[in-house]
Design a protein around this motif. Structure first.
Motif, PDB file in Angstrom:
ATOM      1  N   VAL A   1      37.118 -27.495 -79.311  1.00 27.08           N
ATOM      2  CA  VAL A   1      38.187 -26.599 -79.898  1.00 27.08           C
ATOM      3  C   VAL A   1      39.358 -27.520 -80.429  1.00 27.08           C
ATOM      4  O   VAL A   1      39.720 -28.200 -79.834  1.00 27.08           O
ATOM      5  CB  VAL A   1      38.646 -25.687 -78.791  1.00 27.08           C
ATOM      6  N   LYS A   2      39.566 -27.434 -81.906  1.00 23.88           N
ATOM      7  CA  LYS A   2      40.582 -28.263 -82.616  1.00 23.88           C
ATOM      8  C   LYS A   2      41.864 -27.174 -82.896  1.00 23.88           C
ATOM      9  O   LYS A   2      41.520 -25.777 -83.223  1.00 23.88           O
ATOM     10  CB  LYS A   2      40.127 -28.722 -83.789  1.00 23.88           C
TER      11      LYS A   2
ATOM     12  N   ILE B   1      42.824 -18.084 -76.877  1.00 25.72           N
ATOM     13  CA  ILE B   1      41.556 -17.483 -76.025  1.00 25.72           C
ATOM     14  C   ILE B   1      40.524 -16.988 -77.035  1.00 25.72           C
ATOM     15  O   ILE B   1      39.376 -17.111 -76.662  1.00 25.72           O
ATOM     16  CB  ILE B   1      42.346 -16.216 -75.042  1.00 25.72           C
ATOM     17  N   GLN B   2      40.764 -16.296 -77.989  1.00 22.12           N
ATOM     18  CA  GLN B   2      39.837 -15.972 -78.957  1.00 22.12           C
ATOM     19  C   GLN B   2      39.247 -17.065 -79.605  1.00 22.12           C
ATOM     20  O   GLN B   2      37.800 -17.234 -79.563  1.00 22.12           O
ATOM     21  CB  GLN B   2      40.475 -14.959 -80.228  1.00 22.12           C
ATOM     22  N   GLN B   3      39.785 -18.261 -79.890  1.00 24.43           N
ATOM     23  CA  GLN B   3      39.360 -19.349 -80.405  1.00 24.43           C
ATOM     24  C   GLN B   3      38.104 -20.133 -79.420  1.00 24.43           C
ATOM     25  O   GLN B   3      37.242 -20.420 -79.850  1.00 24.43           O
ATOM     26  CB  GLN B   3      40.210 -20.577 -80.929  1.00 24.43           C
TER      27      GLN B   3
ATOM     28  N   ASP C   1      32.810 -21.086 -77.344  1.00 25.70           N
ATOM     29  CA  ASP C   1      31.849 -20.567 -76.397  1.00 25.70           C
ATOM     30  C   ASP C   1      30.658 -19.874 -77.141  1.00 25.70           C
ATOM     31  O   ASP C   1      29.245 -20.443 -76.685  1.00 25.70           O
ATOM     32  CB  ASP C   1      32.378 -20.058 -75.194  1.00 25.70           C
ATOM     33  N   PHE C   2      30.719 -18.982 -77.618  1.00 22.57           N
ATOM     34  CA  PHE C   2      29.736 -18.030 -78.119  1.00 22.57           C
ATOM     35  C   PHE C   2      28.908 -18.958 -79.082  1.00 22.57           C
ATOM     36  O   PHE C   2      27.620 -18.825 -79.386  1.00 22.57           O
ATOM     37  CB  PHE C   2      30.228 -16.978 -78.944  1.00 22.57           C
TER      38      PHE C   2
END
Length: 79
Positions: free
Chosen positions: A30-31, A16-18, A23-24
């Motif tokens: 996302v890998k 979720i943090q990744q 997104d930011f």
């Protein structure tokens, strides 16, 4: 009443943090390493299994309780 071990949700939180960081940063993808993907898949499997078990337990415990619901039809006169 049985006591369940706490779930290690760190791989989910990391994912979720990744995603938030991607997104930011307006990233297009996302890998994940294979190790991260396996950890995420394993953790999601455990979480879903636990949720299913909790749901079955809830249904079983509440299925025997009878509840009477009374409905009165008045044609909508008291709106």
């Amino acid at each position: 009443m049985s006591t369940q071990n706490p779930l290690n949700t760190a791989p989910i939180q990391q994912f979720i943090q990744q995603v938030k960081q991607a997104d930011f940063g307006q990233a297009k993808e996302v890998k994940l390493t294979l190790q991260q993907a396996k950890g995420l898949a394993f953790t999601l499997g455990i979480v879903m299994s636990r949720l299913q078990g909790d749901m079955e337990k809830f249904v079983k415990e509440n299925a025997s309780k009878e509840e009477t619901v009374e409905v009165q039809m008045d044609g909508g006169n008291n709106w």
